[in-house]
Design a protein around this motif. Structure first.
Motif, PDB file in Angstrom:
ATOM      1  N   ARG A   1      -3.915   1.691  -5.670  1.00 34.02           N
ATOM      2  CA  ARG A   1      -3.463   2.051  -4.340  1.00 34.02           C
ATOM      3  C   ARG A   1      -2.145   1.373  -3.969  1.00 34.02           C
ATOM      4  O   ARG A   1      -1.631   1.571  -2.868  1.00 34.02           O
TER       5      ARG A   1
ATOM      6  N   SER B   1       0.843  -1.194   0.000  1.00 34.70           N
ATOM      7  CA  SER B   1       0.000   0.000   0.000  1.00 34.70           C
ATOM      8  C   SER B   1       0.881   1.248   0.000  1.00 34.70           C
ATOM      9  O   SER B   1       1.934   1.292   0.647  1.00 34.70           O
TER      10      SER B   1
ATOM     11  N   ASP C   1      -4.875  -2.849  -0.708  1.00 38.19           N
ATOM     12  CA  ASP C   1      -5.308  -1.658  -1.443  1.00 38.19           C
ATOM     13  C   ASP C   1      -6.355  -0.863  -0.676  1.00 38.19           C
ATOM     14  O   ASP C   1      -7.202  -0.186  -1.264  1.00 38.19           O
TER      15      ASP C   1
END
Length: 431
Positions: free
Chosen positions: A382, A341, A419
Protein backbone atom coordinates in the motif's frame (compact mmCIF):
# COMPACT_ATOMS: atom_id res chain seq x y z
CA UNK A 1 17.86 21.17 -11.03
CA UNK A 2 15.41 22.29 -13.72
CA UNK A 3 12.87 19.72 -12.49
CA UNK A 4 13.12 20.98 -8.91
CA UNK A 5 12.74 24.61 -10.04
CA UNK A 6 9.67 23.71 -12.13
CA UNK A 7 8.04 21.82 -9.25
CA UNK A 8 8.65 24.74 -6.91
CA UNK A 9 7.11 27.15 -9.40
CA UNK A 10 4.07 24.93 -9.77
CA UNK A 11 3.59 24.81 -6.00
CA UNK A 12 3.87 28.60 -5.81
CA UNK A 13 1.15 29.03 -8.42
CA UNK A 14 -1.16 26.64 -6.58
CA UNK A 15 -0.63 28.41 -3.28
CA UNK A 16 -1.23 31.86 -4.77
CA UNK A 17 -4.40 30.83 -6.61
CA UNK A 18 -5.91 29.27 -3.51
CA UNK A 19 -5.39 32.14 -1.08
CA UNK A 20 -8.82 33.68 -1.69
CA UNK A 21 -10.64 30.33 -1.73
CA UNK A 22 -9.14 29.04 1.53
CA UNK A 23 -10.09 32.26 3.31
CA UNK A 24 -13.72 31.45 2.63
CA UNK A 25 -13.52 27.80 3.81
CA UNK A 26 -13.42 26.48 7.34
CA UNK A 27 -11.06 23.79 8.70
CA UNK A 28 -11.36 20.48 6.86
CA UNK A 29 -11.52 17.20 8.79
CA UNK A 30 -8.80 14.86 7.51
CA UNK A 31 -7.10 11.56 8.29
CA UNK A 32 -3.31 11.47 8.25
CA UNK A 33 -0.43 9.00 8.23
CA UNK A 34 3.28 9.43 8.70
CA UNK A 35 6.01 9.38 6.08
CA UNK A 36 8.32 6.45 6.73
CA UNK A 37 11.87 5.76 5.61
CA UNK A 38 12.72 2.28 4.38
CA UNK A 39 15.14 0.32 2.24
CA UNK A 40 13.61 -0.40 -1.19
CA UNK A 41 15.00 -1.55 -4.49
CA UNK A 42 15.77 1.22 -6.92
CA UNK A 43 13.35 1.35 -9.81
CA UNK A 44 13.45 2.09 -13.48
CA UNK A 45 10.63 3.11 -15.79
CA UNK A 46 9.85 0.96 -18.82
CA UNK A 47 7.47 1.97 -21.58
CA UNK A 48 4.87 -0.60 -22.52
CA UNK A 49 1.43 -1.18 -24.02
CA UNK A 50 -1.87 -2.28 -22.51
CA UNK A 51 -3.04 -5.63 -23.90
CA UNK A 52 -6.15 -7.72 -23.13
CA UNK A 53 -5.55 -10.93 -21.22
CA UNK A 54 -7.67 -12.83 -23.76
CA UNK A 55 -8.28 -12.21 -27.44
CA UNK A 56 -10.34 -14.44 -29.71
CA UNK A 57 -10.73 -14.08 -33.47
CA UNK A 58 -13.92 -16.08 -33.99
CA UNK A 59 -14.67 -17.91 -37.23
CA UNK A 60 -17.63 -19.91 -38.50
CA UNK A 61 -17.50 -23.69 -38.12
CA UNK A 62 -19.79 -24.19 -41.14
CA UNK A 63 -20.67 -22.37 -44.32
CA UNK A 64 -23.92 -20.43 -44.61
CA UNK A 65 -25.66 -17.11 -45.13
CA UNK A 66 -25.70 -14.63 -42.25
CA UNK A 67 -29.31 -14.12 -41.12
CA UNK A 68 -28.57 -12.06 -38.00
CA UNK A 69 -25.56 -10.05 -36.84
CA UNK A 70 -26.76 -8.32 -33.64
CA UNK A 71 -23.44 -6.88 -32.40
CA UNK A 72 -21.39 -3.83 -33.28
CA UNK A 73 -17.80 -2.83 -32.61
CA UNK A 74 -17.45 -1.67 -29.02
CA UNK A 75 -20.39 -3.72 -27.72
CA UNK A 76 -19.98 -5.65 -24.48
CA UNK A 77 -20.92 -9.31 -24.87
CA UNK A 78 -21.24 -12.11 -22.35
CA UNK A 79 -20.01 -15.66 -22.65
CA UNK A 80 -22.15 -17.75 -25.08
CA UNK A 81 -23.97 -14.64 -26.32
CA UNK A 82 -24.72 -14.99 -30.07
CA UNK A 83 -22.51 -12.91 -32.33
CA UNK A 84 -24.03 -14.08 -35.61
CA UNK A 85 -26.78 -16.45 -36.76
CA UNK A 86 -26.66 -18.34 -40.05
CA UNK A 87 -29.77 -19.54 -41.88
CA UNK A 88 -30.97 -22.92 -40.57
CA UNK A 89 -34.46 -23.36 -42.14
CA UNK A 90 -33.66 -26.52 -44.10
CA UNK A 91 -31.71 -28.11 -41.25
CA UNK A 92 -34.51 -27.34 -38.80
CA UNK A 93 -37.03 -29.12 -41.04
CA UNK A 94 -34.75 -32.14 -41.30
CA UNK A 95 -34.20 -32.09 -37.56
CA UNK A 96 -37.95 -32.01 -36.87
CA UNK A 97 -38.53 -35.04 -39.10
CA UNK A 98 -35.68 -37.02 -37.59
CA UNK A 99 -36.81 -36.18 -34.05
CA UNK A 100 -40.26 -37.58 -34.89
CA UNK A 101 -38.60 -40.74 -36.22
CA UNK A 102 -36.58 -40.96 -33.00
CA UNK A 103 -39.80 -40.76 -30.95
CA UNK A 104 -41.19 -43.63 -33.00
CA UNK A 105 -38.10 -45.75 -32.32
CA UNK A 106 -38.36 -45.01 -28.62
CA UNK A 107 -42.03 -46.01 -28.52
CA UNK A 108 -41.23 -49.29 -30.28
CA UNK A 109 -38.45 -50.04 -27.81
CA UNK A 110 -40.64 -49.20 -24.82
CA UNK A 111 -43.35 -51.49 -26.19
CA UNK A 112 -40.90 -54.37 -26.35
CA UNK A 113 -39.47 -53.66 -22.90
CA UNK A 114 -42.90 -53.44 -21.30
CA UNK A 115 -43.73 -56.96 -22.55
CA UNK A 116 -47.27 -58.35 -22.96
CA UNK A 117 -50.22 -56.61 -21.39
CA UNK A 118 -52.37 -58.56 -18.89
CA UNK A 119 -55.32 -58.63 -21.32
CA UNK A 120 -53.11 -60.13 -24.02
CA UNK A 121 -52.02 -62.90 -21.63
CA UNK A 122 -55.65 -63.56 -20.66
CA UNK A 123 -56.68 -63.81 -24.33
CA UNK A 124 -53.80 -66.19 -25.15
CA UNK A 125 -54.67 -68.31 -22.13
CA UNK A 126 -58.31 -68.48 -23.11
CA UNK A 127 -57.42 -69.60 -26.64
CA UNK A 128 -55.02 -72.18 -25.22
CA UNK A 129 -57.65 -73.59 -22.84
CA UNK A 130 -60.25 -73.73 -25.60
CA UNK A 131 -57.81 -75.61 -27.83
CA UNK A 132 -57.00 -77.96 -24.96
CA UNK A 133 -60.65 -78.70 -24.34
CA UNK A 134 -61.19 -79.41 -28.04
CA UNK A 135 -58.12 -81.68 -28.11
CA UNK A 136 -59.31 -83.66 -25.06
CA UNK A 137 -62.77 -84.04 -26.58
CA UNK A 138 -61.39 -85.30 -29.87
CA UNK A 139 -59.07 -87.70 -28.06
CA UNK A 140 -61.94 -89.24 -26.09
CA UNK A 141 -64.07 -89.43 -29.24
CA UNK A 142 -61.24 -91.18 -31.09
CA UNK A 143 -60.83 -93.79 -28.32
CA UNK A 144 -64.58 -94.49 -28.34
CA UNK A 145 -64.72 -94.91 -32.12
CA UNK A 146 -61.57 -97.08 -32.11
CA UNK A 147 -63.37 -99.39 -29.65
CA UNK A 148 -66.37 -99.54 -31.98
CA UNK A 149 -64.11 -100.10 -34.96
CA UNK A 150 -62.53 -103.09 -33.23
CA UNK A 151 -66.05 -104.60 -33.01
CA UNK A 152 -66.69 -103.75 -36.66
CA UNK A 153 -69.38 -101.24 -35.62
CA UNK A 154 -67.99 -98.41 -37.79
CA UNK A 155 -66.41 -98.39 -41.20
CA UNK A 156 -62.90 -97.29 -42.22
CA UNK A 157 -63.95 -93.83 -43.42
CA UNK A 158 -65.49 -92.93 -40.08
CA UNK A 159 -62.49 -94.01 -38.07
CA UNK A 160 -60.06 -92.14 -40.39
CA UNK A 161 -62.07 -88.94 -40.07
CA UNK A 162 -62.08 -89.14 -36.26
CA UNK A 163 -58.35 -89.84 -36.12
CA UNK A 164 -57.66 -86.87 -38.42
CA UNK A 165 -59.82 -84.51 -36.33
CA UNK A 166 -58.11 -85.74 -33.14
CA UNK A 167 -54.64 -85.07 -34.55
CA UNK A 168 -55.72 -81.65 -35.84
CA UNK A 169 -57.19 -80.69 -32.47
CA UNK A 170 -53.99 -81.75 -30.67
CA UNK A 171 -51.85 -79.67 -33.04
CA UNK A 172 -54.10 -76.66 -32.55
CA UNK A 173 -53.73 -77.08 -28.81
CA UNK A 174 -49.92 -77.25 -29.07
CA UNK A 175 -49.94 -74.07 -31.20
CA UNK A 176 -52.17 -72.25 -28.70
CA UNK A 177 -49.99 -73.44 -25.81
CA UNK A 178 -46.84 -72.17 -27.51
CA UNK A 179 -48.52 -68.83 -28.26
CA UNK A 180 -49.57 -68.51 -24.63
CA UNK A 181 -46.04 -69.24 -23.38
CA UNK A 182 -44.57 -66.67 -25.79
CA UNK A 183 -47.09 -64.09 -24.62
CA UNK A 184 -46.19 -64.73 -20.98
CA UNK A 185 -42.43 -64.57 -21.62
CA UNK A 186 -42.64 -61.41 -23.73
CA UNK A 187 -40.26 -60.34 -26.54
CA UNK A 188 -36.90 -62.00 -26.95
CA UNK A 189 -33.85 -60.08 -25.73
CA UNK A 190 -32.49 -60.07 -29.27
CA UNK A 191 -35.58 -58.15 -30.44
CA UNK A 192 -35.07 -55.60 -27.64
CA UNK A 193 -31.40 -55.24 -28.58
CA UNK A 194 -32.30 -54.66 -32.24
CA UNK A 195 -34.84 -51.99 -31.28
CA UNK A 196 -32.26 -50.37 -28.98
CA UNK A 197 -29.73 -50.27 -31.82
CA UNK A 198 -32.28 -48.68 -34.17
CA UNK A 199 -33.10 -46.06 -31.52
CA UNK A 200 -29.40 -45.29 -30.92
CA UNK A 201 -28.75 -44.92 -34.64
CA UNK A 202 -31.64 -42.50 -34.95
CA UNK A 203 -30.50 -40.52 -31.91
CA UNK A 204 -27.02 -40.18 -33.42
CA UNK A 205 -28.60 -38.76 -36.58
CA UNK A 206 -30.65 -36.28 -34.53
CA UNK A 207 -27.56 -35.25 -32.55
CA UNK A 208 -25.66 -34.68 -35.79
CA UNK A 209 -28.35 -32.36 -37.11
CA UNK A 210 -28.65 -30.59 -33.74
CA UNK A 211 -24.88 -30.07 -33.77
CA UNK A 212 -25.17 -28.50 -37.21
CA UNK A 213 -27.82 -26.12 -35.90
CA UNK A 214 -25.57 -25.16 -32.97
CA UNK A 215 -22.65 -24.55 -35.31
CA UNK A 216 -24.84 -22.14 -37.29
CA UNK A 217 -24.93 -19.90 -34.20
CA UNK A 218 -21.56 -18.21 -33.62
CA UNK A 219 -21.18 -17.34 -29.93
CA UNK A 220 -18.73 -15.38 -27.78
CA UNK A 221 -16.27 -17.67 -25.94
CA UNK A 222 -16.00 -15.33 -22.92
CA UNK A 223 -17.15 -11.99 -21.50
CA UNK A 224 -15.56 -9.15 -23.40
CA UNK A 225 -15.83 -6.43 -26.02
CA UNK A 226 -16.31 -6.73 -29.76
CA UNK A 227 -13.39 -4.95 -31.43
CA UNK A 228 -13.78 -6.06 -35.04
CA UNK A 229 -16.59 -7.10 -37.39
CA UNK A 230 -15.76 -9.34 -40.34
CA UNK A 231 -19.21 -9.96 -41.82
CA UNK A 232 -22.70 -8.49 -42.18
CA UNK A 233 -26.31 -9.65 -42.59
CA UNK A 234 -26.84 -11.32 -45.96
CA UNK A 235 -23.20 -12.15 -46.52
CA UNK A 236 -22.15 -15.73 -47.22
CA UNK A 237 -19.43 -17.09 -44.95
CA UNK A 238 -17.45 -20.24 -45.61
CA UNK A 239 -16.28 -22.71 -43.01
CA UNK A 240 -13.37 -21.18 -41.10
CA UNK A 241 -14.06 -17.64 -42.34
CA UNK A 242 -13.78 -14.86 -39.73
CA UNK A 243 -16.93 -13.39 -38.15
CA UNK A 244 -15.86 -11.15 -35.24
CA UNK A 245 -13.06 -10.46 -32.78
CA UNK A 246 -13.61 -10.29 -29.00
CA UNK A 247 -11.20 -9.22 -26.24
CA UNK A 248 -11.49 -9.60 -22.45
CA UNK A 249 -10.62 -6.49 -20.45
CA UNK A 250 -11.67 -7.33 -16.89
CA UNK A 251 -7.91 -7.67 -16.41
CA UNK A 252 -5.19 -6.29 -18.67
CA UNK A 253 -1.52 -6.98 -19.21
CA UNK A 254 0.99 -4.18 -19.59
CA UNK A 255 3.79 -5.63 -21.71
CA UNK A 256 7.21 -4.00 -21.33
CA UNK A 257 10.62 -4.90 -22.71
CA UNK A 258 13.26 -5.25 -19.98
CA UNK A 259 16.99 -5.16 -20.74
CA UNK A 260 18.92 -8.32 -20.00
CA UNK A 261 21.00 -6.71 -17.24
CA UNK A 262 17.79 -5.76 -15.39
CA UNK A 263 15.80 -8.98 -15.90
CA UNK A 264 17.53 -10.89 -13.02
CA UNK A 265 15.96 -8.42 -10.57
CA UNK A 266 12.40 -9.01 -11.84
CA UNK A 267 10.40 -11.69 -10.03
CA UNK A 268 6.98 -13.22 -10.58
CA UNK A 269 4.20 -11.69 -8.40
CA UNK A 270 6.40 -8.65 -7.80
CA UNK A 271 4.23 -5.56 -7.25
CA UNK A 272 4.66 -2.90 -9.92
CA UNK A 273 3.44 0.68 -10.22
CA UNK A 274 1.99 1.55 -13.60
CA UNK A 275 1.18 4.97 -15.01
CA UNK A 276 -1.04 5.55 -18.03
CA UNK A 277 -0.51 9.01 -19.55
CA UNK A 278 -4.07 9.02 -20.91
CA UNK A 279 -5.36 8.70 -17.32
CA UNK A 280 -3.10 11.09 -15.39
CA UNK A 281 -5.26 11.26 -12.28
CA UNK A 282 -4.74 7.59 -11.36
CA UNK A 283 -1.81 5.38 -10.47
CA UNK A 284 -2.34 1.67 -11.10
CA UNK A 285 -0.74 -1.21 -9.27
CA UNK A 286 -0.25 -4.64 -10.76
CA UNK A 287 1.85 -7.75 -10.38
CA UNK A 288 4.36 -9.40 -12.66
CA UNK A 289 2.33 -12.23 -14.21
CA UNK A 290 4.77 -13.50 -16.83
CA UNK A 291 8.46 -13.25 -17.70
CA UNK A 292 9.07 -14.58 -21.19
CA UNK A 293 12.43 -16.42 -21.15
CA UNK A 294 13.11 -15.67 -24.83
CA UNK A 295 14.85 -12.40 -25.61
CA UNK A 296 14.65 -10.29 -28.72
CA UNK A 297 18.15 -11.08 -29.98
CA UNK A 298 18.46 -7.70 -31.70
CA UNK A 299 17.59 -5.56 -28.67
CA UNK A 300 18.52 -8.08 -25.93
CA UNK A 301 15.25 -7.37 -24.14
CA UNK A 302 12.82 -9.76 -22.47
CA UNK A 303 9.03 -9.29 -22.53
CA UNK A 304 7.54 -8.86 -19.05
CA UNK A 305 3.78 -8.76 -18.51
CA UNK A 306 2.33 -6.84 -15.58
CA UNK A 307 -1.27 -7.81 -14.84
CA UNK A 308 -3.68 -5.15 -13.59
CA UNK A 309 -7.29 -5.46 -12.50
CA UNK A 310 -9.30 -3.16 -14.71
CA UNK A 311 -12.21 -0.95 -13.68
CA UNK A 312 -15.37 -1.54 -15.72
CA UNK A 313 -18.05 1.16 -15.72
CA UNK A 314 -21.21 1.82 -17.71
CA UNK A 315 -19.02 3.76 -20.14
CA UNK A 316 -16.74 0.79 -20.71
CA UNK A 317 -13.33 -0.28 -19.40
CA UNK A 318 -11.06 2.36 -17.88
CA UNK A 319 -7.93 0.76 -19.34
CA UNK A 320 -8.30 0.08 -23.04
CA UNK A 321 -6.26 -2.15 -25.29
CA UNK A 322 -3.39 -0.35 -27.00
CA UNK A 323 -2.96 2.42 -24.44
CA UNK A 324 0.56 3.65 -23.71
CA UNK A 325 1.74 2.74 -20.20
CA UNK A 326 4.85 3.15 -18.06
CA UNK A 327 5.76 0.49 -15.52
CA UNK A 328 8.26 1.11 -12.75
CA UNK A 329 10.11 -2.14 -12.06
CA UNK A 330 12.51 -2.66 -9.15
CA UNK A 331 15.69 -3.41 -11.04
CA UNK A 332 18.59 -2.28 -8.85
CA UNK A 333 20.18 -2.52 -5.43
CA UNK A 334 18.27 -1.41 -2.36
CA UNK A 335 18.44 2.18 -1.23
CA UNK A 336 16.91 4.33 1.48
CA UNK A 337 13.66 5.95 0.36
CA UNK A 338 10.67 7.84 1.75
CA UNK A 339 7.36 5.98 1.48
CA UNK A 340 3.80 7.23 1.89
CA UNK A 341 0.36 5.72 1.49
CA UNK A 342 -0.78 5.63 -2.13
CA UNK A 343 -3.93 7.43 -0.99
CA UNK A 344 -1.80 10.48 -0.15
CA UNK A 345 -1.14 11.17 -3.83
CA UNK A 346 -3.21 13.91 -5.45
CA UNK A 347 -3.13 13.43 -9.20
CA UNK A 348 -4.49 15.25 -12.20
CA UNK A 349 -2.33 18.37 -11.99
CA UNK A 350 0.95 19.22 -13.72
CA UNK A 351 2.66 16.79 -11.34
CA UNK A 352 1.66 14.53 -8.44
CA UNK A 353 1.59 16.16 -5.03
CA UNK A 354 0.79 15.37 -1.42
CA UNK A 355 -0.52 17.52 1.43
CA UNK A 356 1.76 17.75 4.46
CA UNK A 357 0.11 18.94 7.69
CA UNK A 358 2.14 21.68 9.39
CA UNK A 359 1.10 21.82 13.07
CA UNK A 360 1.33 24.81 15.39
CA UNK A 361 3.43 24.59 18.52
CA UNK A 362 1.98 22.04 20.92
CA UNK A 363 -1.14 21.48 18.83
CA UNK A 364 -1.21 18.10 17.07
CA UNK A 365 -4.92 18.21 16.18
CA UNK A 366 -4.93 21.32 14.01
CA UNK A 367 -2.67 22.69 11.34
CA UNK A 368 -2.40 23.83 7.76
CA UNK A 369 -2.25 21.74 4.60
CA UNK A 370 0.92 22.42 2.63
CA UNK A 371 1.05 21.14 -0.96
CA UNK A 372 4.34 19.44 -1.81
CA UNK A 373 5.02 18.41 -5.43
CA UNK A 374 6.64 14.97 -5.60
CA UNK A 375 8.06 12.45 -7.98
CA UNK A 376 7.00 8.86 -7.43
CA UNK A 377 9.09 5.71 -7.60
CA UNK A 378 8.57 2.04 -6.85
CA UNK A 379 5.61 0.72 -4.91
CA UNK A 380 5.55 -1.72 -2.04
CA UNK A 381 2.13 -2.96 -1.00
CA UNK A 382 0.00 0.00 0.00
CA UNK A 383 3.07 2.27 0.07
CA UNK A 384 4.78 4.16 -2.72
CA UNK A 385 8.15 5.92 -2.94
CA UNK A 386 8.03 9.71 -3.12
CA UNK A 387 10.82 12.21 -3.78
CA UNK A 388 10.46 15.87 -2.87
CA UNK A 389 10.78 18.38 -0.01
CA UNK A 390 9.84 15.81 2.63
CA UNK A 391 11.19 14.29 5.84
CA UNK A 392 10.45 11.05 7.68
CA UNK A 393 7.79 11.37 10.38
CA UNK A 394 5.86 14.19 8.74
CA UNK A 395 2.12 13.70 8.61
CA UNK A 396 0.46 13.61 5.20
CA UNK A 397 -3.26 13.64 4.44
CA UNK A 398 -4.52 10.29 3.09
CA UNK A 399 -8.26 10.81 3.51
CA UNK A 400 -10.04 14.05 2.80
CA UNK A 401 -7.37 15.37 0.43
CA UNK A 402 -9.59 15.41 -2.64
CA UNK A 403 -10.96 18.92 -2.02
CA UNK A 404 -8.16 20.44 0.00
CA UNK A 405 -6.55 23.70 -1.05
CA UNK A 406 -2.95 24.67 -0.32
CA UNK A 407 -2.75 26.52 2.98
CA UNK A 408 -6.22 25.46 4.12
CA UNK A 409 -6.77 24.87 7.84
CA UNK A 410 -7.29 21.23 8.75
CA UNK A 411 -8.41 19.25 11.81
CA UNK A 412 -6.85 15.82 12.26
CA UNK A 413 -9.66 13.44 13.15
CA UNK A 414 -7.53 10.27 13.13
CA UNK A 415 -3.96 9.11 12.62
CA UNK A 416 -3.82 5.94 10.51
CA UNK A 417 -1.02 3.48 9.78
CA UNK A 418 0.92 4.32 6.60
CA UNK A 419 -0.36 1.15 4.91
CA UNK A 420 -4.03 1.60 5.91
CA UNK A 421 -6.51 0.09 3.47
CA UNK A 422 -8.53 2.56 1.37
CA UNK A 423 -12.18 3.20 2.05
CA UNK A 424 -14.46 0.98 -0.01
CA UNK A 425 -15.92 2.49 -3.17
CA UNK A 426 -18.79 1.13 -5.20
CA UNK A 427 -17.59 0.05 -8.62
CA UNK A 428 -19.73 -1.35 -11.38
CA UNK A 429 -18.08 -4.49 -12.73
CA UNK A 430 -20.95 -5.78 -14.84
CA UNK A 431 -19.69 -4.12 -18.01
Amino acid sequence: MRIATGLAATAAVLIFSSQTARAQRGPAAVSVAEIIQKEVASGQTFVGTVHPIKRSVIGSAVGGRVAEFPVNEGDYVKQDQPLAQLLTNTINLELTAEEAELDLRRYELNELKNGSRPDEIKRAKALMLAAKAESEYQTKRRKRLESLYARKAVNDDDIQQVVSESIRADEMYQEALAAYNLTVEGPRQEKIDQATARKDMQKALVDTLASKVVKHTIKSPFNGYVVAEHTEVGQWVNSGELVAEVIALDQVDVTVQVLENHIPHVRLDMEVRVEVPAIPDQVFTGKVALIVPQADVRARTFPVKVRIKNTITDDGPLLKSGMLARAVLPTGAKQSALLVSKDALVLGGPSPMIYVVDHGEGDQKQGKARAVPVRVGVSEGRLIQVMGDLEPGQQVVIRGNERLLPGQDVVVKEILPPDAEPQAKAINTNG
